[in-house]
Design an enzyme around this catalytic site. Structure first.
Site, PDB file in Angstrom:
ATOM      1  CD  GLU A   1       5.130  11.105  -7.286  1.00 42.98           C
ATOM      2  OE1 GLU A   1       5.992  11.603  -8.179  1.00 42.98           O
ATOM      3  OE2 GLU A   1       5.173  11.266  -6.117  1.00 42.98           O
TER       4      GLU A   1
ATOM      5  CB  VAL B   1      14.926  15.617 -11.840  1.00 45.29           C
ATOM      6  CG1 VAL B   1      16.175  16.432 -11.217  1.00 45.29           C
ATOM      7  CG2 VAL B   1      13.997  16.489 -12.621  1.00 45.29           C
ATOM      8  N   GLY B   2      15.701  12.535 -10.874  1.00 46.48           N
ATOM      9  CA  GLY B   2      16.637  11.703 -10.165  1.00 46.48           C
ATOM     10  C   GLY B   2      17.606  10.895 -10.870  1.00 46.48           C
TER      11      GLY B   2
ATOM     12  CD  GLU C   1      14.669   9.637   0.903  1.00 45.57           C
ATOM     13  OE1 GLU C   1      13.556   8.949   0.416  1.00 45.57           O
ATOM     14  OE2 GLU C   1      15.333   9.120   1.856  1.00 45.57           O
TER      15      GLU C   1
ATOM     16  N   GLY D   1      13.207  14.243  -4.988  1.00 46.42           N
ATOM     17  CA  GLY D   1      12.374  15.120  -6.195  1.00 46.42           C
ATOM     18  C   GLY D   1      11.786  14.056  -6.928  1.00 46.42           C
ATOM     19  CB  SER D   2      10.418  14.274 -10.031  1.00 43.49           C
ATOM     20  OG  SER D   2      11.217  14.853 -11.210  1.00 43.49           O
TER      21      SER D   2
ATOM     22  CE  LYS E   1      17.742  23.867  -7.379  1.00 40.09           C
ATOM     23  NZ  LYS E   1      16.430  24.278  -7.560  1.00 40.09           N
TER      24      LYS E   1
ATOM     25  CB  CYS F   1       6.983  11.785  -1.856  1.00 42.76           C
ATOM     26  SG  CYS F   1       7.658  11.913  -0.050  1.00 42.76           S
TER      27      CYS F   1
END
Ligand code: NAP
Ligand code: MG
Length: 477
Positions: A379, A228-229, A246, A224-225, A171, A280
């Protein structure tokens, strides 16, 4: 119109809905992708499972390796095509878009060579026993990919998973799907069996969530962020599905007074302007020995003023940000800086050719950023470098470790003993001494600690994450 790519065939979503594809250089819509749903994920997972059981499991490592190598060669032939797709979809300057495509080919080359070299061990045990271990694939793996480096992250995540004997449902981020759809088509052209690589596009909260929840997914690789992780982890926890995370970073570049500044300055700049700061591993905090703080900021300021931002095709130092909301996010951080009286040292220039409707942001150097201010903690994911000074080595370590993140650190010093001490004391997944990123080699395991995530991708180490170890004990007397 872009379609999903499932079982080596282009397929529309059953939803009948689409999402606009926008060029960040001018803000204009130029294509559509599928807004897929849980039913589409179900089809993709079914195709992947079928491929795994009927074909993929039966291939030897060497055969899998040949397929990966063929894809690597095909990507190498198509670098210009893939770079052009990525440039328009993601606003990447030509050099960056090409570098991403070249890295994608390199990932498949590296993992092609690893396919037939992944083996277990025999373990000496009690008399009358023989014990061995097998590294087995998880099975059907899910890959949720962010928009900042779609091709590179696909390469490391899908390349590693395939090498370890898994099949993949991918995705991509809704803002960055086009290059990956093309790569899946190229994989079919070079002979990948139907179902080994499946691309399903759409929104994260819809189709990403459906992928993470699907009971047929045996492992999730998420890049991702951090927020959401967390969601992915929670969803996966319900069925105890293993996850590799990650996540982001707020990585320090630590510069001591004895550093070679001629080497450090270009690396410090490139670590924050690369991909317009949407990286990142961006070196977004600059920690400087107070003895050289002023002269270093002066030199950096001069360099920042020369940086140019413009349409991706102009191939300047920076292209646009990915979308308007990302531009707004950076503006919000910069207005917080103003409110807190954080001083700006210098900024680059958006060129006159840049359309008003594009998502541009000049690279900005801020000084004396309080270590606990959100600019030094969160970030930004844009080209904003936050400088602060330190008194001594202990203070440098304290500042370097003073965020929730722990992805990358750079240390610049000529003192060999201090290089080792700093490498030991900084809490992060990677430490680079007198360089930053080491050229991004695919051989180098990559990942974080703390809120930067866990598990490692890249290198041979990634193959441990993409396999599960089975212990087999024979009692033979
Ligand atoms: P993001 O918003 O977390 O999205 C990442 C991916 O997750 C996208 O494909 C997104 O889809 C999907 N997603 C969103 N919500 C979801 C949900 N509820 N369930 C399942 N999937 C969902 O991150 P981003 O803004 O794309 O990327 C920037 C972040 O990624 C930064 O924090 C950056 O540091 C991090 N990153 C980390 C690494 C690393 O290796 N450590 C590398 C690159 C980026 P949609 O976008 O389509 O909604
Ligand atoms: Mg786009």
């Amino acid at each position: 119109m872009q379609l999903n790519y499932i079982a080596n065939a282009s397929q529309p979503s059953s939803s009948g809905l689409t999402i606009a594809v926008v060029d960040p250089s001018d803000g204009q819509t130029y294509d559509q992708i599928q807004r897929s749903n849980a039913a589409d994920i179900d089809v993709a997972v079914g195709a992947a499972r079928q491929c795994l059981e009927a074909v993929w499991r039966k291939l030897g490592g060497a055969e899998r390796g040949r397929l990966l190598m063929r894809l690597s060669l095909k990507i190498s032939e198509r670098v210009d095509e893939l770079a052009a797709i990525e440039q328009r979809d993601c606003g990447k300057p030509t050099k960056q878009a090409r570098a991403d495509a070249v890295a994608l080919a390199r990932y498949f080359e590296f993992y092609a060579g690893a396919c037939d070299k992944l083996h277990g061990e025999t373990i000496p045990y009690l008399d009358g026993y023989s014990v061995l271990t097998w590294r087995e694939p998880h099975g059907v793996t899910g890959h949720i990919i962010p928009w900042n480096y779609p091709m590179q992250i696909f390469g490391r995540s899908v390349g590693g998973a395939l090498a370890a004997g898994n099949v993949c449902v991918i995705k991509p981020a809704e803002d960055a799907c086009l290059s990956l759809i093309r790569v899946a088509q190229l994989a079919a052209e070079v002979g990948f069996p139907a179902g080994a690589i499946n691309i399903v596009t759409g929104y994260g909260h819809e189709v990403g969530d459906a992928l993470a929840r699907h009971p047929g997914i045996d492992h999730i690789s998420f890049t991702g962020s951090p927020p959401v992780g967390t969601l992915i982890q929670q969803v996966a926890a319900v069925r105890h599905c293993p996850v590799t995370l990650e996540l982001g970073g707020k990585s320090p570049q630590v510069v001591f007074a004895d550093a070679d500044l001629d080497a450090a300055i270009p690396a410090i700049i490139s670590a924050i302007v690369q991909n317009a700061g949407q990286t990142c591993s961006a070196g977004s905090r600059l920690l400087v020995d107070q003895a050289i703080y002023e002269p270093l900021l002066e030199r950096l300021g001069e360099a920042f003023e020369k940086l140019r931002v413009g349409p991706a095709a102009m191939d300047l130092d920076l292209g646009p940000l990915i979308r308007q909301s990302q531009q707004q996010r950076v503006w919000d951080f910069l207005s917080d800086a103003q409110v807190a009286n954080i001083r700006m040292v210098a900024h680059g220039k958006v060129v006159d050719e840049a359309p008003e409707s594009g998502f541009y942001q000049a690279p900005t150097l801020l000084r004396d950023v309080p270590p606990m201010h959100r600019l030094a903690q969160e970030e930004v994911f844009g080209p904003v470098l936050c400088a602060m000074s330190f008194r001594d080595e202990d203070h440098a370590v304290e500042l370097a470790n003073a965020t929730h993140f722990g992805l990358v650190a750079g240390v610049w010093t000529a003192d060999g003993a201090r290089q080792f001490r700093m490498a030991r004391r900084i809490r992060s997944g990677q430490v680079f001494i007198n360089n930053y990123g080491a050229g991004g080699g695919v051989e180098l395991p990559f990942g974080g600690v703390k809120s930067s995530g866990y598990g490692r991708e890249k290198g041979l180490e990634a193959l441990h994450g993409f396999t599960t170890l089975k212990t087999v004990a024979f009692k033979h007397g």
